[in-house]
Design a protein around this motif. Structure first.
Motif, PDB file in Angstrom:
ATOM      1  N   LYS A  18      -5.258   4.406   3.010  1.00 45.32           N
ATOM      2  CA  LYS A  18      -4.418   3.229   3.250  1.00 45.32           C
ATOM      3  C   LYS A  18      -4.984   2.397   4.399  1.00 45.32           C
ATOM      4  O   LYS A  18      -5.081   1.166   4.308  1.00 45.32           O
ATOM      5  CB  LYS A  18      -2.993   3.675   3.574  1.00 45.32           C
ATOM      6  CG  LYS A  18      -2.057   2.528   3.931  1.00 45.32           C
ATOM      7  CD  LYS A  18      -0.706   3.045   4.387  1.00 45.32           C
ATOM      8  CE  LYS A  18       0.158   1.909   4.925  1.00 45.32           C
ATOM      9  NZ  LYS A  18       1.436   2.388   5.488  1.00 45.32           N
TER      10      LYS A  18
ATOM     11  N   LEU B  56       0.825  -1.205   0.000  1.00 48.97           N
ATOM     12  CA  LEU B  56       0.000   0.000   0.000  1.00 48.97           C
ATOM     13  C   LEU B  56       0.861   1.258   0.000  1.00 48.97           C
ATOM     14  O   LEU B  56       0.494   2.271  -0.607  1.00 48.97           O
ATOM     15  CB  LEU B  56      -0.940  -0.005   1.209  1.00 48.97           C
ATOM     16  CG  LEU B  56      -2.078  -1.031   1.148  1.00 48.97           C
ATOM     17  CD1 LEU B  56      -2.823  -1.099   2.470  1.00 48.97           C
ATOM     18  CD2 LEU B  56      -3.050  -0.701   0.009  1.00 48.97           C
ATOM     19  N   ASP B  57       2.013   1.217   0.649  1.00 50.26           N
ATOM     20  CA  ASP B  57       2.910   2.374   0.617  1.00 50.26           C
ATOM     21  C   ASP B  57       3.390   2.648  -0.803  1.00 50.26           C
ATOM     22  O   ASP B  57       3.417   3.801  -1.251  1.00 50.26           O
ATOM     23  CB  ASP B  57       4.105   2.151   1.544  1.00 50.26           C
ATOM     24  CG  ASP B  57       3.740   2.295   3.011  1.00 50.26           C
ATOM     25  OD1 ASP B  57       2.834   3.093   3.319  1.00 50.26           O
ATOM     26  OD2 ASP B  57       4.357   1.612   3.845  1.00 50.26           O
TER      27      ASP B  57
ATOM     28  N   TYR C  61       0.386   4.097  -2.968  1.00 51.73           N
ATOM     29  CA  TYR C  61       0.050   5.505  -2.768  1.00 51.73           C
ATOM     30  C   TYR C  61       1.174   6.438  -3.196  1.00 51.73           C
ATOM     31  O   TYR C  61       0.946   7.636  -3.394  1.00 51.73           O
ATOM     32  CB  TYR C  61      -0.369   5.757  -1.318  1.00 51.73           C
ATOM     33  CG  TYR C  61      -1.783   5.298  -1.092  1.00 51.73           C
ATOM     34  CD1 TYR C  61      -2.853   6.004  -1.622  1.00 51.73           C
ATOM     35  CD2 TYR C  61      -2.056   4.121  -0.410  1.00 51.73           C
ATOM     36  CE1 TYR C  61      -4.151   5.558  -1.472  1.00 51.73           C
ATOM     37  CE2 TYR C  61      -3.356   3.667  -0.248  1.00 51.73           C
ATOM     38  CZ  TYR C  61      -4.395   4.394  -0.780  1.00 51.73           C
ATOM     39  OH  TYR C  61      -5.688   3.950  -0.645  1.00 51.73           O
TER      40      TYR C  61
ATOM     41  N   GLU D 195      -6.269  -1.515   4.558  1.00 53.63           N
ATOM     42  CA  GLU D 195      -5.727  -2.447   5.552  1.00 53.63           C
ATOM     43  C   GLU D 195      -6.861  -3.118   6.326  1.00 53.63           C
ATOM     44  O   GLU D 195      -6.835  -4.333   6.568  1.00 53.63           O
ATOM     45  CB  GLU D 195      -4.803  -1.706   6.518  1.00 53.63           C
ATOM     46  CG  GLU D 195      -3.478  -1.293   5.905  1.00 53.63           C
ATOM     47  CD  GLU D 195      -2.614  -0.503   6.860  1.00 53.63           C
ATOM     48  OE1 GLU D 195      -1.390  -0.426   6.638  1.00 53.63           O
ATOM     49  OE2 GLU D 195      -3.163   0.070   7.830  1.00 53.63           O
TER      50      GLU D 195
END
Length: 697
Positions: free
Chosen positions: A671, A8-9, A12, A675
Motif C-alpha cells: 500500500k 487502497l484500503d 487490499y 501511495e
C-alpha cells in the motif's frame, strides 16, 4: 462510478482466489481463498468447496488462524492441505511447521498426516491409490526422521544460523538455501491409525536424551498413529522442475536438478515408490527435461524438453511424450512455437490439454498424442490456469484478464465457459480495456492492452502511463494483484501494457528480436507502440510517465538514458550495471548463458547515466536476491554523483524496504508502495506538490 480501486484500503481488503483443485469424480472443486487479516499486515487462506454443476452454495471447509493452502484430492475424494495450524497431539510448540492435513470426504474434523520437523512444502497424489509423495527437507547428515528432528533442535537451541555450502547456488529469490536440502518422501495414507489403542501405545517422553548437554533435545520416535514417510530422493538434486505420480502410486516421475558446473540442467527420472530404485529416463548435457505428466492408464508420460539458451538465440520449449519407462520418445506439435504449461492428459489419453501464452492471452489447447494438429479450445480475451479435466471431458479452470481477477469456470469443448458458484464476487473495475498495436521499427507487429479511465475523451484527455512488464520472457495477459493498473486508472491515468520484443506468446522469432540485445528492439518497440497510443485524441501526450519492475525496471532505466519524452520514471527492483548484476544475482549461470560479454556491456543502462533528464523514483527491497539491492544502491549513488545539488538535494527519490523481496508483498508495504508511486507521478505528470505518505515519517 465508485469502485474498490478508488481506495487502497478497499483494494487490499478484496478477497482473492489463488488456486483450484478438482475432485476425482469431477463434481466439486476446492478453491484457495486469501483474505486480509485483522491487522491488515498479511493474508489468511482458507479452503472453500463449490459444485462444478448446479446451483449449490459455496461451503467453507477450513478455518484456522494459520490458514490453509496446497489443496489436493486423494483417490477417495478426501481433501489434503498444508497448514501450520496447531496439532492437538503434537508438542504444542508456539510456531509449528506447516504439516499435511486430511479432511475426510464423508465429513468430520481435519486431522494431521505428518509431524515432520521440517514440515511439508507440497504434495503429489495418485489417481487410484492411497499412496502420495510429499516434499519436505532433510539436513545433510540426518540418518532418519528422528535424527533430523534432533539435529534441527540442536541448532535451534544453540542459536546456530551458519551454513556450509559445497555447491552453487547459495540463495533463491528471497531466501537462503541450506543447511537442509529438499527431499521427496513416499507415504501411504492407509497407514493413518486413529484408534484409542494406537494413541495409548505412543511412547511417552520426558525429553531426556541421555546427556546433560542434550537434555532439552527431543528424541521422540515418529508417531505410530501417522504413516511413516520413506525418503525417495534427497539433497540439492531434489530441487525439482515438476513431478507426477502414476495412478497406482508406484512410480514417481520427477524432473531433478543436476549440477553442470556453476549452472544446472534438469533430468527426468522414474522412482519406484516401493523400493526407492531410480531409473534414468532422460538426461542430456545443456538440456532441460521438465514438467512431467502421466496418463490415466499409467503407460505414457508427457514432458517439456528445451535446450539451454545461448547468446545466439532463445531455445524452444518442446512438448514430448514417451512410455513411462522412457521408451519411444517422440515430439508433438513440431513447428508450434508456443511454450506449453499446465500439462494434463485428456480423459481418454488421446491428447494433452495444455495452456500457453498467445497474442496477449493464455488459451487452452488440445494436442493429440498421435501427432495431429494442435486445436485451440478457448478463443476469448482470458488467460487460463489450474486447468483440470473432468471424467466427462469438460474442463475446469481459473481464468483471468486485466478486467477480472482469477475466478473458477467450467469449459465445454466448444470453448463455452460457465462461471462456477463462488465465495468471491468479481469486483467492479474503473477501466475500459481495448487492444492496441503498432508497427515496430523493423516492421514487426507490437501489441498491448490499453486501460482507459471513465471520461477520457478528446475534450478531457487522460495522462498516460507506460507500464513495462518484467520477465523479460513474459506477457501482460493476466490479472496481477501486485502490479495492478486498475489502481492507476482509478486515479485518472490511461495505462498501456505492451508486449515488446522478448515477450512470450508471439513465437520464437519475436523473442529472438530482443535476444542478447535488450536495449535494441525491446526499447524501440516500446516507443513505437507509445507513439501510436499517445496520438489518440483521448490521451494527453504532454503528460506522460513510464514505470516497470525487474526487467521492466531495467527498461525504465534504459528509457531514462535514451529519451526525454517522459516527465517521470519509476524503476522498481531494476537491473542497472549488468556486469555487476550477472555475478551477484542468485543464479548467475543463466545470465552468462544468454549474453555475450560485449552485449552485456553494450546493453547496460549504467553507461548512460550522464544522459538522464527525467526525474526517477527508485524502489528496491533488501531481501531481493534475484536482483540484488546493490543494483539500486549503485544507481542511487550515481544519480547523486551526477545530479545532486551542493546542498545534497536531488530531483530523484529512493524508496527502500529493508525486509521486502523482489515484489514487496506485505499489504502495508505494498500500500505504501502505491501511495509513494502515485504521489511521485502526480508531482511529475500533473504538477501537484509531492504528498509524502504519512507513514514514511
Amino acid at each position: 462510478m465508485a469502485t474498490a480501486f478508488d481506495s487502497l484500503d478497499d483494494y487490499y481488503a478484496l478477497p482473492r482466489i489463488e488456486g483450484l483443485a478438482l475432485s476425482p469424480d469431477g463434481t466439486r472443486a476446492v478453491l484457495t481463498v486469501a483474505t486480509l487479516n485483522k491487522d491488515k499486515t498479511a493474508y489468511e487462506r482458507s479452503l472453500w468447496q463449490v459444485p462444478v454443476e448446479g446451483e449449490g452454495m459455496p461451503v467453507r471447509l477450513t478455518r484456522s488462524a494459520k490458514g490453509e493452502s496446497g489443496a489436493a484430492f486423494t483417490a477417495d475424494g478426501d481433501v489434503l492441505f498444508i497448514s501450520a495450524r496447531p496439532d492437538s497431539e503434537g508438542d504444542g510448540e508456539d510456531d509449528p511447521q506447516a504439516q499435511l492435513w486430511l479432511l475426510p470426504a464423508g465429513g468430520g474434523e481435519a486431522r494431521p498426516v505428518t509431524r515432520l520437523a521440517a514440515g511439508v512444502s507440497d504434495v503429489v497424489t495418485a489417481e487410484a491409490s492411497d499412496r502420495i509423495v510429499i516434499g519436505s527437507s532433510l539436513l545433510p547428515a540426518s540418518e532418519s526422521i528422528e535424527d533430523d528432528a534432533r539435529r534441527r533442535a540442536d541448532r535451534k537451541k544453540k542459536k546456530i544460523s551458519a551454513i556450509l555450502h559445497e555447491s552453487y547456488p547459495v540463495r533463491h529469490w528471497d531466501h537462503d538455501l541450506g543447511p537442509a536440502a529438499p527431499a521427496f518422501h513416499a507415504l501411504d495414507l492407509g497407514g493413518l491409525a486413529d484408534t484409542i489403542e494406537v494413541l495409548a501405545a505412543e511412547p511417552a517422553t520426558d525429553g531426556d536424551s541421555g546427556s546433560e548437554e542434550d537434555a532439552e533435545i527431543d528424541t521422540t520416535p515418529y508417531p505410530a498413529s501417522l504413516p511413516r514417510p520413506r525418503a525417495l530422493v534427497r539433497g540439492r538434486q531434489a530441487d525439482a522442475a515438476g513431478s507426477a505420480l502414476s495412478p497406482d502410486g508406484r512410480t514417481f516421475v520427477v524432473s531433478l536438478q543436476t549440477p553442470q558446473g556453476r549452472d544446472a540442467r534438469y533430468r527426468l527420472v522414474a522412482i519406484d515408490t516401493d523400493s526407492g530404485a531410480v531409473t534414468e529416463l532422460f538426461d542430456e548435457r545443456d538440456t532441460y527435461f521438465e514438467a512431467p505428466a502421466i496418463s490415466h492408464d499409467g503407460a505414457t508420460i508427457a514432458y517439456v524438453k528445451s535446450a539451454m539458451a545461448t547468446p545466439s538465440g532463445p531455445a524452444d520449449q518442446e512438448l514430448w511424450v514417451a512410455g513411462i519407462d522412457g521408451s519411444n520418445p517422440r515430439r508433438l506439435a513440431e513447428g508450434w512455437d508456443r511454450w506449453p504449461t499446465g500439462i494434463h492428459f485428456d480423459q481418454d489419453d488421446t491428447a494433452l490439454i495444455v495452456t500457453a501464452d498467445q497474442d496477449g492471452r493464455g488459451p487452452i489447447f488440445r494436442v493429440p498424442v498421435d501427432g495431429g494438429a494442435v486445436e485451440q479450445l478457448t478463443d476469448d480475451d482470458f488467460t487460463y490456469t489450474d486447468v483440470d479435466v473432468r471424467p466427462s471431458g469438460e474442463l475446469v479452470a481459473l481464468r483471468t484478464n486485466w478486467m477480472t481477477p482469477p475466478h473458477a469456470v467450467r469449459i465445454a469443448r466448444d470453448g463455452t465457459a460457465t462461471l462456477l458458484t463462488t465465495p468471491v464476487a468479481l469486483p467492479e473495475v474503473p477501466a475500459a480495456m481495448t487492444e492496441v498495436e503498432a508497427a515496430a521499427a523493423d516492421g514487426a507487429r507490437v501489441r498491448g492492452w490499453l486501460l482507459l479511465p471513465e471520461g477520457a475523451s478528446a475534450e478531457t484527455p487522460a495522462p498516460f502511463l507506460l507500464w513495462i512488464h518484467g520477465g523479460p520472457l513474459s506477457s501482460w495477459n493476466a490479472w496481477s494483484w501486485r502490479w495492478n493498473p486498475q489502481l492507476a486508472v482509478a486515479r485518472g491515468y490511461a495505462v498501456l501494457l505492451p508486449d515488446p520484443a522478448l515477450s512470450t506468446g508471439y513465437g520464437l522469432e519475436f523473442i529472438a528480436r530482443g535476444w542478447n540485445a535488450w536495449g535494441a528492439a525491446p526499447y524501440t518497440d516500446l516507443l513505437s507502440i507509445t507513439d501510436a497510443v499517445v496520438s489518440r485524441p483521448d490521451i494527453d501526450q504532454t503528460r506522460t510517465a513510464a514505470m516497470g519492475g525487474s526487467f521492466g525496471g531495467y527498461m525504465a532505466n534504459w528509457v531514462a538514458g535514451h529519451t526525454d519524452r517522459f516527465r517521470g520514471i519509476v524503476t522498481h527492483a531494476s537491473l542497472w550495471a549488468l556486469d555487476q548484476f550477472s555475478g551477484t544475482t542468485d543464479h548467475a549461470g543463466y545470465w552468462k548463458q544468454i549474453f555475450t560479454p560485449e552485449a552485456m556491456l553494450e546493453n547496460s543502462p549504467h553507461r548512460f547515466v550522464e544522459d538522464f533528464v527525467t526525474p526517477m523514483l527508485v524502489i528496491h527491497g533488501d531481501r531481493d536476491y534475484r536482483v540484488p539491492i546493490g543494483e539500486s544502491l549503485r544507481l542511487w549513488a550515481e544519480l547523486n554523483e551526477h545530479y545532486a545539488a551542493d546542498d545534497g538535494s536531488s530531483p530523484h527519490r529512493f524508496l527502500y524496504y529493508p525486509d521486502e523481496n523482489h515484489w514487496v508483498l506485505a499489504p502495508q508495504h505494498a500500500k505504501l508502495w502505491y501511495e509513494t508511486v502515485f504521489a511521485f507521478l502526480d508531482e511529475r505528470v500533473r504538477g501537484a506538490e509531492f504528498a509524502r505518505p504519512g507513514l514514511l515519517g
